[in-house]
Write an enzyme that holds these catalytic residues in place. Structure first.
Site: not given
Ligand code: BG6
Length: 494
Positions: A179-180, A242
């Site tokens: 989960d990044h 997230h």
């Molecule tokens: C991803 C989603 O997990 O997270 C995207 O699939 C979203 O829809 C993105 O835009 C947002 O990530 P970050 O790191 O740009 O806030």
């Protein structure tokens, strides 16, 4: 820095994720010395490419990511990359892959350490994991770890099936579910904030906190990802993973220590206390939205339904807001309000801890904006600013005893942020080191999917009045009403 020896096998090596995120992250690890002489990468996908062509893709990916790289450095990095076309459903292909892997193990001295990275359509994850096992790609002398990208299922049943499939080949302690958001600097800093500051731990509970707000706002639209997004929507795309992960870090009990088992345990206990809504409660406590057309900063923006590859009658939500309750000693009665959406005012990820107001106001005079005492609010700015603000009441300078907002502000400098590792670099290093603290575990996913499924099923059974918000705003009116009903409001209101 000690070099980490290993072989990566990337399934989906020609894909968008690999090119946008993985190759730049591997390069950063290379530049920082974590990857050096003893590593190799096999990229696989259906297409048939010579190694040289694949190395050209690595070049393009670094160029697009705008990393700081000299020609020599790039050449030396790219020389570790090999390509093998692979039909992931055909066992014979894994035999070829096994041979190439064995050859590269010997050539680069990887000590038999392997990372299998699943960066392709999730419907193949189970098949790939099983073939890796049945075709004997797993080594005996080193470690074998699986990194798996989202989406991890699309509801509880499919997530469970996927988990059963991969668990047939890998143990839970070999499975790294990404989960990044858990790799972001300010999300990781929640551990330090919460568990090293007695003045905060003392008030981090229902006695002092009125409510907690989590906002993941994006200004972009669906872009070119409609194929996936049409099957997901905001609830699956951002909330189940997230947002709920962030909630668990904000709300969990202190882990015994910073080891992965202790942190996972604390998160799982938190999710055990999640109030599971029935259909009616879910429909009352969650609202959805979809953006219409509009003009932002002089630019005409299309409605979601008019975006490329989106059905003109799509009922997929691009916005979600909800109220979530945690029924445990610490949080009982404290709502967690969450929201996320595309085409909102600005990109902003923030967590607002809204404290209870002072029970007594000895001044009894309205403040400058005609409010009686404001609550203290601690904001954790995750992006684009990274830092904290703490809203305090102070005295207006001068003869009066009018109270005013005196906000304390701390932000990491741009330079610090630029020089700090990106989420993917951090997470991949975690996987290389066998550190699972920032990865998600099955128990957490099971609970969050069960929670989200009730909302999804409720929504799928009803026809929404879409579109219901304009680009450049903070979403549909219903999201304001959700809090007004409780005599509250969103703290972040650009
Ligand atoms: C991803 C989603 O997990 O997270 C995207 O699939 C979203 O829809 C993105 O835009 C947002 O990530 P970050 O790191 O740009 O806030």
């Amino acid at each position: 820095v000690q070099e980490r020896k290993k072989l990566f096998i990337i399934f989906g090596g020609s894909g968008d994720l690999a090119q946008r995120k993985l190759y730049p992250a591997l390069f950063q690890l290379f530049q920082h010395g974590y990857l050096k002489d003893h590593f190799a990468v096999i990229g696989t996908s259906r297409r048939s490419w010579p190694d040289e062509y694949y190395r050209g893709i690595i070049h393009d990916s670094l160029a697009a990511a705008d990393v700081n790289v000299s020609a020599d450095e790039e050449k030396s990095f790219a020389s570790h990359f090999y390509y093998q076309s692979n039909d992931v459903t055909d066992a014979a292909h894994y035999v070829v892959l096994r041979k190439l892997a064995a050859k590269l193990d010997a050539q680069y001295g990887t000590d038999g350490n392997r990372i299998y990275y699943m960066a392709m359509a999730p419907r193949f994850f189970g098949t790939i994991a099983n073939q890796i096992k049945s075709e004997h790609l797993l080594t005996d002398n080193g470690y074998n770890r699986l990194i798996i990208e989202k989406p991890f299922g699309r509801d509880y049943d499919s997530a469970k099936k996927l988990n059963d499939d991969i668990s047939a080949a890998f143990n839970e302690n070999q499975i790294y579910r990404i989960d990044h958001y858990l790799g972001k600097e300010m999300i990781q800093s929640l551990f330090a904030l919460r568990f090293t500051n007695p003045i905060l731990s003392a008030v981090w509970n229902k006695e002092y906190i009125d409510n907690i707000q989590i906002t993941l706002a994006e200004d972009v639209g669906v872009g070119d990802r409609a194929g996936y997004y049409e099957t997901a929507g905001s609830l699956r795309d951002m909330v189940q993973n997230h947002i709920m992960q962030i909630m668990s870090l904000v709300g969990m009990e202190p882990p015994v220590d910073f080891s992965a088992p202790s942190v996972t345990n604390a998160k799982e206990r938190f999710f055990d206390s999640l109030r599971m809504y029935d259909h009616d409660q879910a429909m009352t406590n969650f609202v959805r939205g979809q953006y219409g057309a509009g003009k932002v900063a002089g630019q005409e923006l299309k409605a979601y339904r008019d975006e490329e590859n989106v059905s003109p009658t799509s009922n997929i939500e691009t916005y979600v807001a909800g109220k979530i309750m945690i029924d445990n000693e610490r949080w009982c009665g404290v709502p967690f309000y969450i929201r996320t959406g595309k085409r909102l005012t600005h990109k902003s990820t923030q967590i607002n801890i809204v404290f209870k107001k002072s029970p007594i106001d000895i001044f009894q005079q309205p403040t400058t904006n005609n409010q009686f005492l404001e609550p203290n609010v601690l904001t954790i700015n995750v992006e684009p600013n990274e830092g904290y603000t703490l809203q305090l009441n102070g005295k207006e300078v001068g003869q009066s005893f009018q109270t005013v907002d005196n906000t304390l502000d701390f932000a990491h400098s741009k330079k610090t942020i630029q020089d700090s590792p990106q989420a993917y670099e951090r997470l991949i290093l975690g996987a290389l080191d066998g550190n699972m603290t920032s990865f998600t575990h099955w128990g957490e996913l099971a609970q969050t999917w069960k929670f989200v499924d009730v909302i999804r099923q409720g929504w799928d059974a009803e026809q929404p009045a879409f579109p219901n918000y304009t680009p450049g705003t903070m979403g549909p009116d219903a999201a304001q009403e959700l809090l007004q009903r409780d005599n509250r409001q969103w703290f972040y209101a650009p």
